[in-house]
Design a protein around this motif. Structure first.
Motif, short mmCIF file in Angstrom:
data_model
loop_
_atom_site.label_atom_id
_atom_site.label_comp_id
_atom_site.label_asym_id
_atom_site.label_seq_id
_atom_site.Cartn_x
_atom_site.Cartn_y
_atom_site.Cartn_z
N SER A 120 -73.66 -101.82 -42.54
CA SER A 120 -72.68 -100.76 -42.43
C SER A 120 -72.96 -99.61 -43.43
O SER A 120 -72.29 -98.54 -43.27
N ALA A 121 -73.38 -99.78 -44.63
CA ALA A 121 -73.64 -98.92 -45.77
C ALA A 121 -74.92 -98.21 -45.58
O ALA A 121 -75.70 -98.24 -44.70
N VAL A 122 -74.76 -96.62 -46.46
CA VAL A 122 -75.74 -95.78 -46.40
C VAL A 122 -76.01 -95.62 -47.91
O VAL A 122 -75.20 -95.72 -48.64
N HIS A 123 -77.26 -95.59 -47.98
CA HIS A 123 -77.95 -95.56 -49.52
C HIS A 123 -78.39 -94.18 -49.71
O HIS A 123 -79.17 -94.01 -48.89
N SER A 124 -78.34 -93.62 -50.83
CA SER A 124 -78.86 -92.40 -51.26
C SER A 124 -80.24 -92.65 -51.91
O SER A 124 -80.78 -93.92 -52.08
N LYS A 125 -81.20 -91.74 -51.73
CA LYS A 125 -82.59 -92.11 -52.19
C LYS A 125 -82.58 -92.12 -53.73
O LYS A 125 -81.84 -91.12 -54.29
N ALA A 126 -82.91 -93.26 -54.12
CA ALA A 126 -82.68 -93.57 -55.51
C ALA A 126 -83.60 -92.71 -56.38
O ALA A 126 -84.92 -92.73 -55.95
N LEU A 127 -83.01 -92.49 -57.67
CA LEU A 127 -83.91 -91.85 -58.76
C LEU A 127 -83.93 -93.23 -59.69
O LEU A 127 -83.15 -93.82 -60.19
N PRO A 128 -85.42 -93.28 -60.06
CA PRO A 128 -85.55 -94.35 -61.09
C PRO A 128 -84.63 -94.32 -62.52
O PRO A 128 -84.51 -95.25 -63.04
N GLN A 129 -84.30 -92.94 -62.81
CA GLN A 129 -83.61 -92.78 -63.87
C GLN A 129 -82.26 -93.50 -63.98
O GLN A 129 -81.48 -93.91 -65.24
N TYR A 130 -81.80 -93.91 -62.71
CA TYR A 130 -80.56 -94.61 -62.85
C TYR A 130 -80.57 -96.05 -62.46
O TYR A 130 -79.59 -96.75 -62.05
N ASP A 131 -81.69 -96.78 -62.72
CA ASP A 131 -82.10 -98.06 -62.24
C ASP A 131 -81.21 -98.99 -63.33
O ASP A 131 -80.58 -99.91 -62.94
N ALA A 132 -81.12 -98.47 -64.39
CA ALA A 132 -80.20 -99.16 -65.67
C ALA A 132 -78.85 -99.24 -65.15
O ALA A 132 -78.24 -100.37 -65.25
N VAL A 133 -78.09 -98.16 -64.65
CA VAL A 133 -76.91 -98.06 -64.19
C VAL A 133 -76.68 -99.10 -62.87
O VAL A 133 -75.94 -99.73 -63.11
#
Length: 276
Positions: A189-202
């Motif tokens: 049911s979820a939607v996921h934004s296109k991930a930026l690698p800079q936020y992988d640690a978050v």
């Protein structure tokens, strides 16, 4: 006493579980879903006690029509449960304009439209109970869910205001604030934004903090919602799950400490007294 319960998002998750819990005990349920085929087994089992209505809550006109259909079919509208909604996963920077608009459109405006549609019916009756399914994330926040957090904060504000406006009409308002539960909210049911690698640690840090203790059993919420609906004086807010209360308690303790530490600056910003 038999009640008529109107539930949005009844094809899965909490909506589905609660619809069946009400039907099992003899209530009448108006179950809305984008795809009513998912409700066919409940219709086969409970017959005329359930009225399935195809509805996208983003469509205000159809939402109003669904409430009127429910009233015409069962003659009364005791409880409205605004459950429809979904989670948008993505940091603030990652979230696209369309994703942000869609999240607010469904979670905030979809809830608002159904609420507005129900109010004239309940005012005329002189009674009713509006239950908004928000989230503990309507009171505190987690990273990577910024727009979802925002949508639930908005529903909290709208509904708290609503409660003060409609109490004299005999209408009650309750905000149900679940913590994490093992529904498909975080899955299909979820939607996921296109991930930026800079936020992988978050995201990695967030995943580490979401232990099994955070996630509740959805089945256990059915008895809880029955108690809320049956309560003569229901609470404005109630947590579903054991995580929310201690979490919010700690966050608000920290906030109060910060506000107190900055009290002098805050009061100085008020300025001198003015003669009106």
């Amino acid at each position: 006493m038999t009640k008529t319960i109107f539930i949005t998002g009844a094809s899965k998750g909490f909506g589905r579980l609660w619809a069946e819990a009400f039907l099992k005990r003899g209530d009448r349920v108006v179950a809305t879903a984008r795809n009513t085929d998912a409700l066919s087994d409940l219709v086969d089992k409970y017959g005329d006690a359930i009225l399935p209505i195809q509805l996208n809550v983003n469509d205000r006109e159809k939402g109003f029509a669904a409430i009127q259909q429910a009233k015409a079919h069962f003659g009364t509208l005791d409880v409205v449960i605004n459950n429809a909604g979904y989670g948008l996963f993505g940091t603030i920077e990652e979230t696209s304009e369309q994703e942000a608009r869609d999240q607010i459109e469904t979670n905030v405006f979809g809830t608002l439209w159904i609420t507005q549609a129900a109010l004239p019916v309940m005012r005329e009756q002189g009674f009713g109970h509006i239950i908004q399914v928000t989230s503990v994330l309507g009171l505190v926040t987690l990273p990577n869910l910024g727009l979802y957090n925002a949508s639930k904060f908005a529903v909290e504000a709208i509904s708290e205001t609503l409660a003060s406006e409609v109490s004299d009409f005999g209408i009650k308002v309750t905000l149900v604030e679940p913590n994490g539960f093992s529904t498909d909210w975080g899955g299909p049911s979820a939607v996921h934004s296109k991930a930026l690698p800079q936020y992988d640690a978050v995201r990695a840090k967030l995943a580490e903090g979401l232990t099994e203790d955070f996630v509740g059993d959805p089945e256990a919420t059915s008895e809880a919602i029955l108690k809320v609906v049956d309560e003569e004086n229901p609470p404005l807010r109630i947590f579903f799950g054991k995580v929310g209360l201690p979490w919010v308690n700690q966050v608000y303790t920290d906030r109060l400490a910060t506000w107190e530490a900055w009290r002098e600056v805050s009061e100085a910003a008020h300025g001198g007294a003015k003669v009106l």
